[in-house]
Design a protein around this motif. Structure first.
Motif, short mmCIF file in Angstrom:
data_model
loop_
_atom_site.label_atom_id
_atom_site.label_comp_id
_atom_site.label_asym_id
_atom_site.label_seq_id
_atom_site.Cartn_x
_atom_site.Cartn_y
_atom_site.Cartn_z
N SER A 89 43.48 21.49 -3.09
CA SER A 89 44.06 20.70 -4.18
C SER A 89 45.06 19.72 -3.59
N ILE A 165 42.85 12.26 -6.76
CA ILE A 165 42.05 13.32 -7.39
C ILE A 165 40.77 13.62 -6.64
N ARG A 188 41.16 17.32 -7.07
CA ARG A 188 41.87 17.91 -8.20
C ARG A 188 40.90 18.77 -8.98
#
Length: 444
Positions: A89, A165, A188
Motif C-alpha cells: 500500500s 494509487i 491502493r
C-alpha cells in the motif's frame, strides 16, 4: 489518414521487429541451455519475470497465470528474492518476503539494496548489527556470519515515499558481481463491489434496450418478454421526438432529450441496472420459445472471467476478431475487424468461442461494461466501436443455441431519416477514431 488502405504497406515496419525479437529469443534460449540454466529458465517461464546478472528477462506468462501471486526465486544465483507478487500500500511499511543470500562460506558478506520511490529499513536492529543507510533509499548490510546476515535480510522493510494509487518501484539487490532486480507493485486497496446473487433469473438479470420512434416494435418486444419472463425488470432509454407512455409493470422508462443517439441511450439504460447482469436487446427483437436467459447465466457463472456472452439473432451468430498493431510516437496504430474469426474455443463449452465482438444480443457483466462505457459521440451507427474501446479489458465469447428472433421490417420514413448515417457523419466518425484511438488505419 484513410479508413481503408493497404494494411501491409501501412504496418509492415512491425514485421521486421517481430522477426528480430523471435530470433533474439531463440538465441537466448540456446545460450541458457548451454550454460546449464534449465532450472532458472523454468523459474522464469513459470513466473513471467525475473532479473539476474545485470539483465532483466521478460517471458510471456502462461494463459490464466496469476502474476499477483507471490513467487520466490530459488537461489540460481546466490541471491534469493521475490520474483513477482510483492504488492504494498502507498506510504505503508511492508516486510519484503524471501530475501536471502545462499553463498559459499567466506570471511565476510556484504549486500546492497536500493529502490527509487521509497526507503528501506531493517526492523528491530540490535547493537552491533552492521547496517548502513537505515531509512534511506540505499541500504547496505554486512556480517561475518551468513546466518546473521540472512536474519537481517528477513527483517528488511520497504515504505514508498510518494503517494500514488497505482504505480511501481524497482528493487535492486547486489552481492559481489551478482545483481538482481524485481518489481514492487504499489497499489491502493480497493473496496469490493458485490451484487446480490439472487434466487432466480429475475433477480440476476435486467433486460435493457434503447428505442427511438419504434413503439410498435417495442410493444411487440415487451409482450414477447412477458410471455416467458413475466416478472423480470425491463429498462428502456427513449430519445424519441414525442415520447409515448409505457405503462407495463416492472418497466423503467427513461425519457431523454430528443435524438441524443444510440450510445448515449445505452449509457443511460445500463447506468440504471442494479443486477449482476444485463441482457441487451434491440427494440425490434422478439423472444422465442428457445430464448432462454438462464442458459446465458449458467455459462457466465461457470466462467467468472467472462464479461460478455453473445448469442444469435434469427440464426445469425455474428462475431468478429479485432487485429490491432500498436502505433509509436510518430504515427498511430492499425485496426482491422475480421468477421467470423475467433481466438479459440471456450474451455469446457464446445459450442462457445472466444472472440472480440458479438451481435447486439448479449449478456453483459454490469460492472465490467460500465467501466468501458459507450462513446456518446456515436449517435446514428455504432456497435463494433464499443468492443474496440473494450479491447484488452473485456473477455468476450459467443455461443451457439442462445437465440432470439427479429421482427419483420416495418417502414418508418422519419426513423430512417434519423437512423441512416450520412456520408459526412461517416467521415466524422472515422476521424474521431483516428484521434481518439490513435490510429492511422481502420478497416471494418
Amino acid at each position: 489518414m484513410t479508413e481503408r488502405s493497404n494494411p501491409i504497406m501501412s504496418c509492415n515496419h512491425h514485421l521486421l521487429l517481430k522477426i528480430f525479437l523471435s530470433l533474439l529469443g531463440a538465441a537466448l534460449a540456446i545460450c541458457f541451455i548451454q550454460l546449464g540454466a534449465l532450472d532458472f529458465m523454468k523459474t522464469l517461464i513459470e513466473s513471467g519475470y525475473s532479473g539476474t546478472s545485470h539483465h532483466a528477462i521478460f517471458v510471456k506468462p502462461k494463459m490464466g497465470a496469476n502474476l499477483n501471486r507471490l513467487i520466490i526465486a530459488p537461489a540460481n544465483s546466490p541471491l534469493q528474492y521475490p520474483i513477482t507478487g510483492f504488492t504494498v500500500s502507498p506510504m505503508q511499511k511492508s516486510l519484503i518476503p524471501g530475501l536471502a543470500l545462499q553463498a559459499q562460506k567466506g570471511e565476510a558478506y556484504k549486500v546492497s539494496l536500493s529502490v527509487n520511490k521509497g526507503v528501506l529499513s531493517v526492523e528491530d536492529l540490535l547493537d552491533g548489527d552492521q547496517v548502513e543507510g537505515q531509512g534511506r533509499s540505499n541500504l547496505t548490510i554486512s556480517s561475518s556470519n551468513l546466518t546473521q546476515l540472512n536474519d537481517l535480510l528477513s527483517r528488511v522493510t520497504y515504505t514508498s515515499t510518494i503517494y500514488h494509487i497505482k504505480t511501481s518501484d524497482l528493487f535492486h539487490f547486489t552481492f559481489e558481481d551478482h545483481e538482481v532486480m524485481f518489481p514492487i507493485t504499489i497499489r491502493r486497496q480497493t473496496i469490493p463491489v458485490l451484487y446480490d446473487p439472487g434466487n432466480d433469473v429475475n433477480s440476476q438479470v435486467t433486460i435493457v434496450t434503447k428505442t427511438f420512434l419504434r413503439y410498435e416494435e417495442l410493444n411487440v418486444l415487451i409482450k414477447s418478454i412477458r410471455m416467458f419472463y413475466p416478472r423480470i425488470k425491463i429498462i428502456i432509454a427513449d430519445d424519441s421526438l414525442k415520447p409515448e407512455p409505457i405503462t407495463e409493470k416492472n418497466i423503467e422508462h427513461y425519457i431523454m432529450p430528443p435524438t441524443q443517439g444510440w450510445f448515449a441511450g445505452r449509457n443511460l439504460a445500463i447506468s440504471q441496472v442494479t443486477t449482476k447482469y444485463f441482457l441487451w436487446v434491440d427494440d425490434d427483437f422478439v423472444f422465442l420459445n428457445g430464448t432462454r436467459i438462464e442458459s446465458f447465466v449458467e455459462i457466465m457463472e461457470a466462467v467468472p472471467e467472462l464479461d460478455i456472452l453473445g448469442g444469435a439473432v434469427s440464426g445469425n451468430q455474428f462475431y468478429f476478431k479485432l487485429k490491432y498493431e500498436e502505433g509509436d510516437e510518430e504515427e498511430g496504430g492499425c485496426l482491422t475487424r475480421v468477421k467470423k474469426e475467433f481466438h479459440q474455443p471456450l474451455p469446457n463449452f464446445e459450442d462457445c468461442i472466444l472472440v472480440d465482438g458479438v451481435v447486439n444480443y448479449f449478456l453483459g457483466r454490469t460492472d465490467a461494461v460500465r467501466r468501458v462505457g459507450f462513446d456518446p459521440f456515436l449517435k446514428r451507427v455504432g456497435h463494433s466501436e464499443f468492443f474496440m474501446d473494450g479491447l484488452g479489458q473485456l473477455l468476450v465469447a459467443s455461443c451457439k443455441g442462445l437465440s432470439i428472433g427479429h421482427q419483420k421490417h416495418r417502414p418508418h420514413g422519419k426513423y430512417a431519416y434519423f437512423r441512416t448515417q450520412k456520408k459526412a457523419d461517416g467521415k466524422r466518425k472515422v476521424y474521431h477514431h483516428f484521434f481518439k484511438n490513435y490510429l492511422k488505419y481502420l478497416q471494418f
